[in-house]
Structure formats: structure tokens, C-alpha cells
Design a protein around this motif. Structure first.
Motif, PDB file in Angstrom:
ATOM      1  N   PHE A  24      32.524  32.974  35.702  1.00 32.29           N
ATOM      2  CA  PHE A  24      33.487  32.668  36.764  1.00 32.29           C
ATOM      3  C   PHE A  24      32.882  31.745  37.811  1.00 32.29           C
ATOM      4  O   PHE A  24      33.497  30.750  38.219  1.00 32.29           O
ATOM      5  N   VAL A  25      31.671  32.061  38.267  1.00 31.74           N
ATOM      6  CA  VAL A  25      31.010  31.241  39.293  1.00 31.74           C
ATOM      7  C   VAL A  25      30.761  29.830  38.769  1.00 31.74           C
ATOM      8  O   VAL A  25      30.945  28.840  39.486  1.00 31.74           O
ATOM      9  N   SER A  26      30.366  29.720  37.498  1.00 27.01           N
ATOM     10  CA  SER A  26      30.104  28.406  36.919  1.00 27.01           C
ATOM     11  C   SER A  26      31.373  27.563  36.865  1.00 27.01           C
ATOM     12  O   SER A  26      31.382  26.397  37.282  1.00 27.01           O
ATOM     13  N   TYR A  27      32.457  28.144  36.376  1.00 23.63           N
ATOM     14  CA  TYR A  27      33.726  27.417  36.311  1.00 23.63           C
ATOM     15  C   TYR A  27      34.241  27.068  37.712  1.00 23.63           C
ATOM     16  O   TYR A  27      34.720  25.946  37.953  1.00 23.63           O
ATOM     17  N   ALA A  28      34.164  28.022  38.634  1.00 26.84           N
ATOM     18  CA  ALA A  28      34.691  27.796  39.979  1.00 26.84           C
ATOM     19  C   ALA A  28      33.914  26.698  40.694  1.00 26.84           C
ATOM     20  O   ALA A  28      34.510  25.848  41.368  1.00 26.84           O
ATOM     21  N   SER A  29      32.594  26.703  40.562  1.00 24.79           N
ATOM     22  CA  SER A  29      31.792  25.661  41.207  1.00 24.79           C
ATOM     23  C   SER A  29      32.149  24.283  40.663  1.00 24.79           C
ATOM     24  O   SER A  29      32.294  23.318  41.426  1.00 24.79           O
ATOM     25  N   LEU A  63      42.175  29.924  38.217  1.00 21.16           N
ATOM     26  CA  LEU A  63      42.004  29.274  36.916  1.00 21.16           C
ATOM     27  C   LEU A  63      40.613  29.553  36.334  1.00 21.16           C
ATOM     28  O   LEU A  63      40.483  29.765  35.119  1.00 21.16           O
ATOM     29  N   SER A  64      39.598  29.561  37.187  1.00 26.03           N
ATOM     30  CA  SER A  64      38.242  29.842  36.712  1.00 26.03           C
ATOM     31  C   SER A  64      38.138  31.257  36.157  1.00 26.03           C
ATOM     32  O   SER A  64      37.466  31.492  35.140  1.00 26.03           O
ATOM     33  N   LEU A  65      38.788  32.200  36.812  1.00 26.24           N
ATOM     34  CA  LEU A  65      38.764  33.583  36.324  1.00 26.24           C
ATOM     35  C   LEU A  65      39.448  33.694  34.969  1.00 26.24           C
ATOM     36  O   LEU A  65      38.989  34.441  34.089  1.00 26.24           O
ATOM     37  N   ALA A 100      34.474  35.832  28.416  1.00 24.63           N
ATOM     38  CA  ALA A 100      33.057  36.213  28.472  1.00 24.63           C
ATOM     39  C   ALA A 100      32.882  37.720  28.527  1.00 24.63           C
ATOM     40  O   ALA A 100      31.881  38.255  28.034  1.00 24.63           O
ATOM     41  N   ALA A 101      33.846  38.423  29.119  1.00 33.31           N
ATOM     42  CA  ALA A 101      33.761  39.880  29.201  1.00 33.31           C
ATOM     43  C   ALA A 101      33.967  40.543  27.844  1.00 33.31           C
ATOM     44  O   ALA A 101      33.665  41.727  27.681  1.00 33.31           O
TER      45      ALA A 101
END
Length: 409
Positions: free
Chosen positions: A106-111, A149-151, A157-158
Motif C-alpha cells: 500500500f505504501v509503495s503504491y500510494a507513494s 486506489l493504492s489500497l 498482497a494480503a
């Protein structure tokens, strides 16, 4: 009693594997520990300064969002990866793998989404200055949309990741690590997920290259026009000058909303009497905006404008844009560069699952480090802010003087 003794022997046996593996990847563990300390402290300061000290603006909102995501990386994800390397054969049994892998994705996509949004915002400000610009509220909505959208993109991945079996020299004892879950290791789903991730990275990188290329081309045009204005002002010194300035782009040089004027999409100077555009710069919610009003500039006003533009041009002989744009370009470059080794290794491993099996020594250390290279971005961003932003450095100095009870000067 027999079962308890067997369990203790089982754990002790896996601990030996943990210790041997941790010793081999110790340089990578130490490097990640440094990233954690630097990144957590740096991004905490970024959040404090940009939230408390600076006025709200779209650019500041994007930077705050990036700093929050980087804090999550440095406070949760990197420590998890350090523990996963230190206790490679036993850490996965604590059941945190799926949650942490989801957070990391999530952090990777959001960034990446925020950095792309910043590029679009910069493009509109510099190349389309008279179109409607994003406000602070629009920036908050954009950040929310990027997060949602990132989530959604990160949710697989989960499922795909979890506990993966690690074999040992004893066929009766197996360890487990946080990697592809056993139930999906022989399916096509990990390859699809990694391929999608790599495709999105390539697409985002191409968009960033195109947008910043257009921005730099526009800035080069501005520099050419400013040189013509300077030459025209020299030739017609003391005479009335009529320079048709077709458009002005107002750039944000500081988080406080300090406005600076530069020329965009302009025609070469001419001697014919034409309607001129007088510049009105104002700050709305920390964002500079521009208005055009037709007017005829007299000789003194025209000379003053020309001197202002020529002075601004000569002060930037290196043709470099404002510090905010340079800082955002540098953040984008570091993001792409730090993500590339990680995604390349994952793509290679998806094609050939056995390619990195059994590596030892320096190769294992390098592999472990490059597989987590994207964490470098989280620690580098605060350093980039401090290097490029005079106002950020000033606030840090004031904060240090306040903490150490030194007189501010």
C-alpha cells in the motif's frame, strides 16, 4: 514431557539457522537500521514543520502525505524486515506476514501515485498557468483517491504473501519465512501480481519522464524569452518599449506561498504598439495564482518589468528552475532509482524461481539489500527537503535553538 523436549530441540535447531543467516546478511541489517533511524527522525521533522509552520497549499499537502507514508515505512515496515532477516527461519510463525506485506504494498503504491500527482500539478502550474489550478481542498481529495486506489491494488498482497516453507538439512524440521505463501507458490498468481506491479512502475516512470520533459522544455523557452527581453531593454534604453508578454506562469518558490513571476509561451519582442499583460500575483491558500488584465505599459513601467525579468534571468545563469521544482524532480528521481533494483529482482525471481536459491556470502548480502532497496526513498526524502528548501532548514534551525535553549539569531 517428550513433546516439550522435542519442541525445544526443534526451536533450538532453527535458531542456529537464524544465527548463521543473520551473520551473513549483517551489513544489510545494519544498513536498514540506519535507514530506520534517519527516516523516522527526518520524516517526523518534515511532518512537524510542514503541518505546524507552513501555510496549507497543494504542494505542501503532497509532501506531508509522502512524509506520513515514509513514516509508516520507517516505523513499521523496515523494522519488520530487519526482524525477518534476523530470525529468518522462525519469525513468520508470529502471524504478521500478511498484514505487513499489505502495508508495504500500500505504501509503495500510494507513494508512487502521490509523486505522479505532484508531476501533473507541476505541469499544470508551469505549462498551463492560466488554466484552473489545484487548491488545497483538491489536493486533499487527490491524496484520498490515491490512497483508496493504492489500497485496492495492494489488496492481493494480503492473499499471495504469507508463510513460506524453508527446508533445512534435517528433513523432519522446516522453518518458515515471510514470502510467497505455500498455497500459492506453485500457482501463477505471484507472477501475475509481480508482473502487474512491474508494469505499473514502468508506466508511472514513463509518465513522469514525459511530464518533467515538457516542464523542462517550457522552462528552457522561458529562459530564451528572458534573454530576448534583456537584449531588447538594452537596445531601447531610455525609449518606450512595447513587449507583448502573452502569458506569465506564477511559480511557488517557498512553502509559505512566496510568489515569483516567470514568462511562459511568449512571443519575441516587437516595436508595434500592442496590448500588454500586467502581472498580478496573489496568494490563495498558500498557492500563487495569476490574472491577466490588458494594459499599455509606459516606458518606466516597461523598463522596470524588463529589468526585473532580466535580473531574474541573470540570477539563474545555470538555467535551473525554482527550488521547489528542483526538489520535486529529485524526489521523483530517487523514488524511481530506489524502486528499480527491488522490482527487477522480483521480476527475475518470478521468471526463474530457482535463480537465487542457495546463494551465500557477499551475493546473499547484496541480494538481501537490493530486494529492499525501495526503503532508501523513505529515508532520503527528508534529506532532499533539507538540501533544497531554505525555509525548511530555517525552521529546523529555529527548532534546534528552541530545544537547546539557545538565543535565536
Amino acid at each position: 514431557m517428550h513433546n516439550t523436549s522435542f519442541h525445544d530441540d526443534h526451536v533450538a535447531y532453527l535458531r542456529e539457522y537464524d544465527d548463521r543467516y543473520a551473520l551473513q546478511v549483517l551489513p544489510a541489517i545494519l544498513f536498514l537500521a540506519i535507514l530506520t533511524l534517519v527516516g523516522f527522525a527526518g520524516n517526523s521533522l518534515v511532518c512537524y514543520v510542514y503541518i505546524v509552520k507552513f501555510k496549507p497549499s497543494p504542494t505542501n499537502s503532497y509532501i506531508i502525505a509522502l512524509a506520513i507514508f515514509d513514516l509508516v515505512n520507517c516505523g513499521i515496515c523496515i523494522p519488520h524486515e530487519i526482524a525477518a532477516m534476523r530470525y529468518r527461519y522462525t519469525f513468520a510463525r508470529y502471524g504478521l506476514c500478511r498484514v505487513i506485506k499489505l502495508i508495504m504494498a500500500f505504501v509503495s503504491y500510494a507513494s508512487g501515485a502521490i509523486i505522479l500527482t505532484i508531476a501533473v500539478d507541476r505541469y499544470r502550474k508551469i505549462c498551463r498557468p492560466f488554466q484552473r489550478q489545484a487548491t488545497w481542498l483538491v489536493a486533499k481529495v487527490a491524496i484520498t483517491v490515491c490512497s483508496v486506489l493504492s489500497l485496492i491494488f495492494a489488496s492481493p498482497a494480503a492473499v499471495v504473501f504469507g508463510e513460506g516453507t524453508l527446508t533445512t538439512s534435517d528433513i523432519h524440521i522446516n522453518g518458515s519465512d515471510c514470502s510467497t505463501a505455500d498455497e500459492y507458490s506453485v500457482t501463477v498468481y505471484p507472477g501475475i501480481y509481480n508482473g502487474t506491479q512491474f508494469f505499473l512502475f514502468v508506466a508511472t516512470t514513463l509518465c513522469l519522464v514525459v511530464l518533467y520533459s515538457l516542464i523542462w522544455r517550457q522552462i528552457a523557452r522561458q529562459g530564451t524569452f528572458l534573454n530576448k527581453v534583456k537584449a531588447k531593454q538594452t537596445i531601447h534604453s531610455g525609449q518606450q518599449i512595447h513587449t507583448p508578454i502573452a502569458a506569465f506562469s506564477v511559480q511557488l518558490d517557498a512553502p509559505e506561498g512566496v510568489c515569483a513571476v516567470s514568462v511562459a509561451d511568449s512571443k519575441p519582442p516587437t516595436d508595434e504598439l500592442t496590448n500588454q499583460y500586467q502581472i498580478h500575483s496573489e496568494t490563495e491558500d498558500g498557492v500563487c495564482s495569476s490574472k491577466r488584465t490588458p494594459t499599455v505599459l509606459d516606458s518606466s513601467t516597461n523598463a522596470r518589468v524588463a529589468r526585473t525579468l532580466s535580473t531574474r534571468s541573470s540570477s539563474r545563469k545555470d538555467k535551473r528552475p525554482d527550488k521547489t521544482l528542483f526538489m520535486l524532480c529529485l524526489i521523483t528521481f530517487v523514488f524511481v532509482l530506489s524502486s528499480l533494483p527491488h522490482l527487477s529482482l522480483k521480476a527475475t525471481r518470478s521468471v526463474n524461481k530457482q535463480i537465487f536459491k542457495g546463494i551465500q556470502g557477499a551475493r546473499l548480502t547484496a541480494y538481501s539489500l537490493f530486494l529492499r532497496s525501495y526503503f532508501i526513498n523513505s529515508a532520503a526524502n527528508p534529506i532532499i527537503y533539507g538540501f533544497c528548501n531554505l525555509y525548511f532548514r530555517r525552521e529546523l534551525r529555529f527548532l534546534w535553538e528552541k530545544v537547546t535553549c539557545r538565543p535565536q539569531g
